[in-house]
Write an enzyme that holds these catalytic residues in place. Structure first.
Site, mmCIF file in Angstrom:
data_model
loop_
_atom_site.group_PDB
_atom_site.id
_atom_site.type_symbol
_atom_site.label_atom_id
_atom_site.label_comp_id
_atom_site.label_asym_id
_atom_site.label_seq_id
_atom_site.Cartn_x
_atom_site.Cartn_y
_atom_site.Cartn_z
ATOM 1 N N ALA A 181 39.361 45.657 43.613
ATOM 2 C CA ALA A 181 40.537 46.550 43.619
ATOM 3 C C ALA A 181 40.359 47.743 44.543
ATOM 4 O O ALA A 181 41.341 48.380 44.930
ATOM 5 C CB ALA A 181 40.817 47.042 42.202
ATOM 6 N N TYR A 193 27.809 63.535 29.238
ATOM 7 C CA TYR A 193 29.085 62.942 29.610
ATOM 8 C C TYR A 193 30.007 63.947 30.314
ATOM 9 O O TYR A 193 30.080 63.981 31.537
ATOM 10 C CB TYR A 193 29.794 62.285 28.396
ATOM 11 C CG TYR A 193 30.923 61.407 28.871
ATOM 12 C CD1 TYR A 193 30.738 60.061 29.098
ATOM 13 C CD2 TYR A 193 32.164 61.962 29.195
ATOM 14 C CE1 TYR A 193 31.754 59.277 29.624
ATOM 15 C CE2 TYR A 193 33.184 61.195 29.715
ATOM 16 C CZ TYR A 193 32.969 59.850 29.919
ATOM 17 O OH TYR A 193 33.975 59.087 30.456
ATOM 18 N N SER A 212 41.197 43.091 32.677
ATOM 19 C CA SER A 212 40.576 41.931 32.023
ATOM 20 C C SER A 212 39.763 42.235 30.777
ATOM 21 O O SER A 212 39.454 41.317 30.003
ATOM 22 C CB SER A 212 39.677 41.213 33.039
ATOM 23 O OG SER A 212 38.773 42.130 33.618
ATOM 24 N N GLU A 226 36.287 39.461 38.216
ATOM 25 C CA GLU A 226 35.563 38.635 37.240
ATOM 26 C C GLU A 226 35.063 37.362 37.903
ATOM 27 O O GLU A 226 35.575 36.952 38.931
ATOM 28 C CB GLU A 226 36.490 38.275 36.063
ATOM 29 C CG GLU A 226 37.068 39.479 35.321
ATOM 30 C CD GLU A 226 36.030 40.287 34.548
ATOM 31 O OE1 GLU A 226 34.895 39.798 34.357
ATOM 32 O OE2 GLU A 226 36.339 41.430 34.145
ATOM 33 N N GLY A 273 38.463 45.635 27.786
ATOM 34 C CA GLY A 273 38.564 47.015 27.313
ATOM 35 C C GLY A 273 39.984 47.554 27.283
ATOM 36 O O GLY A 273 40.932 46.870 26.874
HETATM 37 P P1 NAD Z 1 35.706 47.930 30.895
HETATM 38 O O1 NAD Z 1 34.353 47.796 31.492
HETATM 39 O O2 NAD Z 1 35.982 47.230 29.622
HETATM 40 O O3 NAD Z 1 36.833 47.458 31.953
HETATM 41 C C1 NAD Z 1 36.732 47.670 33.316
HETATM 42 C C2 NAD Z 1 37.780 46.869 34.059
HETATM 43 O O4 NAD Z 1 37.648 47.189 35.460
HETATM 44 C C3 NAD Z 1 37.617 45.335 33.970
HETATM 45 O O5 NAD Z 1 38.898 44.742 33.921
HETATM 46 C C4 NAD Z 1 36.949 44.965 35.298
HETATM 47 O O6 NAD Z 1 37.198 43.651 35.764
HETATM 48 C C5 NAD Z 1 37.607 45.988 36.201
HETATM 49 N N1 NAD Z 1 36.882 46.250 37.432
HETATM 50 C C6 NAD Z 1 35.657 46.811 37.602
HETATM 51 N N2 NAD Z 1 35.357 46.891 38.918
HETATM 52 C C7 NAD Z 1 36.404 46.358 39.590
HETATM 53 C C8 NAD Z 1 36.706 46.160 40.956
HETATM 54 N N3 NAD Z 1 35.870 46.539 41.928
HETATM 55 N N4 NAD Z 1 37.871 45.561 41.266
HETATM 56 C C9 NAD Z 1 38.740 45.153 40.316
HETATM 57 N N5 NAD Z 1 38.527 45.347 39.001
HETATM 58 C C10 NAD Z 1 37.373 45.935 38.653
HETATM 59 O O7 NAD Z 1 35.961 49.504 30.789
HETATM 60 P P2 NAD Z 1 36.749 50.447 29.784
HETATM 61 O O8 NAD Z 1 35.751 51.065 28.855
HETATM 62 O O9 NAD Z 1 37.964 49.789 29.232
HETATM 63 O O10 NAD Z 1 37.165 51.619 30.779
HETATM 64 C C11 NAD Z 1 38.433 51.716 31.392
HETATM 65 C C12 NAD Z 1 38.776 53.184 31.566
HETATM 66 O O11 NAD Z 1 38.882 53.798 30.281
HETATM 67 C C13 NAD Z 1 37.698 53.979 32.337
HETATM 68 O O12 NAD Z 1 38.324 54.942 33.141
HETATM 69 C C14 NAD Z 1 36.944 54.659 31.211
HETATM 70 O O13 NAD Z 1 36.273 55.844 31.631
HETATM 71 C C15 NAD Z 1 38.086 54.981 30.269
HETATM 72 N N6 NAD Z 1 37.689 55.300 28.883
HETATM 73 C C16 NAD Z 1 36.810 54.508 28.203
HETATM 74 C C17 NAD Z 1 36.418 54.874 26.919
HETATM 75 C C18 NAD Z 1 35.429 54.032 26.139
HETATM 76 O O14 NAD Z 1 34.940 54.500 25.097
HETATM 77 N N7 NAD Z 1 35.141 52.807 26.555
HETATM 78 C C19 NAD Z 1 36.956 56.025 26.317
HETATM 79 C C20 NAD Z 1 37.884 56.788 27.022
HETATM 80 C C21 NAD Z 1 38.253 56.424 28.316
#
Ligand code: NAD
Length: 391
Positions: A111, A234, A49, A74, A51
């Protein structure tokens, strides 16, 4: 109601339905502008949903015409309260997908639970038969273990010794020194339970046992490494331990999927502004400087550019998927270039509250942050009445 941003700490407690929808259509337009190619056909995105997960779903659906099932957690809106941004994003995505003649269904719930895994499997069986790509993009502060009922919390702390460095309050522009005490063994264990690979493994096992994985299935989860500047907090910290576990899980899953010709990948993505990354100390200051340098060099990317590149250049290309010496896909190649990191380090040494605006792209950071919640998008009338219940 007229919906305004309400900032509390590093989150915004309101979201704008029209703004979130515009955010989604902008990402769709980007992917469409790149043309349609051969790629995944039936895709499950866990964490779909916001990122990277949302961008993965958009890239798969609008880049390859894939049918998508999205799982996320959400809150819908009520007459007096807005929904979470991820809710509006998902409603907008579904609307656009259906209009484009694409299959798209979503499951809203935890999830980490067995119940949501079972519901998802039933939906795949009923509508798609199998999936050929599973994207695992969860980022959560907590996880309740489905077998024991224990709830784990993740923390962002250094391991072994205290950490001190600069950090920014990106709302006020104040650059301060933060100090973090090292995590206890219990905090490390809990963080690995939340953000490590166990749940990804359980998803893949449940999907395979239910025979809903296509032959040759790919699965990908996302990781981050980052520079020396953020290393102690980190990659060498609690969250890094969880990422080590996630990355090791990819190897085990590849072995597990071998009989059906499947492969599990970890993609190391670039630092971007998301709800999760804005909660990590030090990282927003690093991202503000990084954006400044990468925009000047013309190499800046956001979630959608990264996810389009992941599919187009790494996973679904005629070449073998290019991996680093630890078996990972590297989408952070442009971020980690020496010339980029050298410049960021130089700026880091001199940045203060007084020169932040000129040395960094703090303005770009703020804009991106507000956009996560649907605010500040061009063409959206924020003075107009908006319906918080968008379904
Ligand atoms: P985000 O917070 O934008 O998205 C998180 C998603 O997880 C959302 O869709 C949310 O609804 C879902 N979610 C959370 N808890 C949940 C649950 N219990 N059940 C179902 N859905 C659930 O996060 P993001 O930054 O896009 O991170 C996603 C991945 O990418 C992570 O593993 C993060 O470490 C990795 N990542 C992020 C970055 C960054 O800079 N943001 C960089 C590299 C890697």
């Amino acid at each position: 109601m007229i919906i305004q941003p309400k900032i509390r700490g590093f989150i915004c407690t309101t979201a704008h339905p029209t703004g979130c929808a515009k955010n989604v259509t902008d990402q769709i337009e980007y992917v469409k502008s790149k043309g349609k190619k051969e790629g995944p056909k039936k895709v499950l995105v866990i964490g779909a949903s916001t990122g990277y997960g949302l961008a993965s779903r958009i890239a798969a659906a609008f880049g390859y015409g894939a049918a998508t099932i999205g799982v996320f957690f959400e809150k819908p809106g009520t007459a007096n309260h807005t929904a979470t941004a991820g809710w509006y994003n998902s409603v907008a995505f579904m609307r656009e997908a259906v209009q484009a003649g694409l299959y798209a269904k979503s499951i809203n719930g935890d999830a980490f639970s067995d119940q949501i895994k079972n519901e998802t499997i039933e939906l795949i069986k009923k509508d798609l038969g199998t999936v050929d790509l599973v994207v695992y993009s969860l980022a959560s502060p907590r996880r309740t273990h489905p077998k024991t009922g224990e709830t784990f919390s993740s923390v962002i702390k250094p391991v072994g010794k205290p950490f001190q460095n600069k950090s920014v309050n990106f709302h006020t522009g104040e650059v301060t020194q933060v100090s973090l005490d090292p995590a206890t063994d219990e905090e490390i264990r809990q963080t690995v339970q939340v953000m490590g690979g166990e749940d990804w493994e359980w998803w893949m096992r449940a999907l395979r046992e239910a025979n809903v994985l296509a032959d040759g299935v790919n699965t990908v989860a996302y990781s981050y490494i980052g520079p020396e500047l953020t290393k102690a907090v980190y990659r060498d910290g609690t969250i890094g331990r969880a990422k080590d576990h996630l990355e090791a899980t990819a190897g085990q899953l590849t072995d597990y999927l071998q009989p059906i010709g499947g492969h599990a990948y970890v993609s190391v993505n670039k630092a971007v502004v998301t709800q999760s990354s804005s909660a990590i100390p030090v990282v927003p200051l690093y991202i503000s400087l990084l954006f400044k340098v990468m925009k000047e060099k013309g190499t800046h990317e956001g979630c959608i550019e990264q996810m389009h590149r992941l599919f187009d250049d790494k996973l679904y290309t005629w070449r073998d998927t290019e991996l680093d010496d630890q078996g990972r896909i590297r989408l952070d190649d442009l971020e980690m270039r020496d010339d980029v990191q050298d410049e960021v380090s130089k700026l880091w040494a001199t940045v203060t509250s007084d020169n932040l605006a000129s040395l960094s792209d703090i303005e770009g950071y703020r804009e991106e942050f507000m956009k996560l919640f649907g605010f500040g998008l061009q063409g959206v009338d924020y003075e107009a009445e908006a319906d918080p219940i968008m379904e």
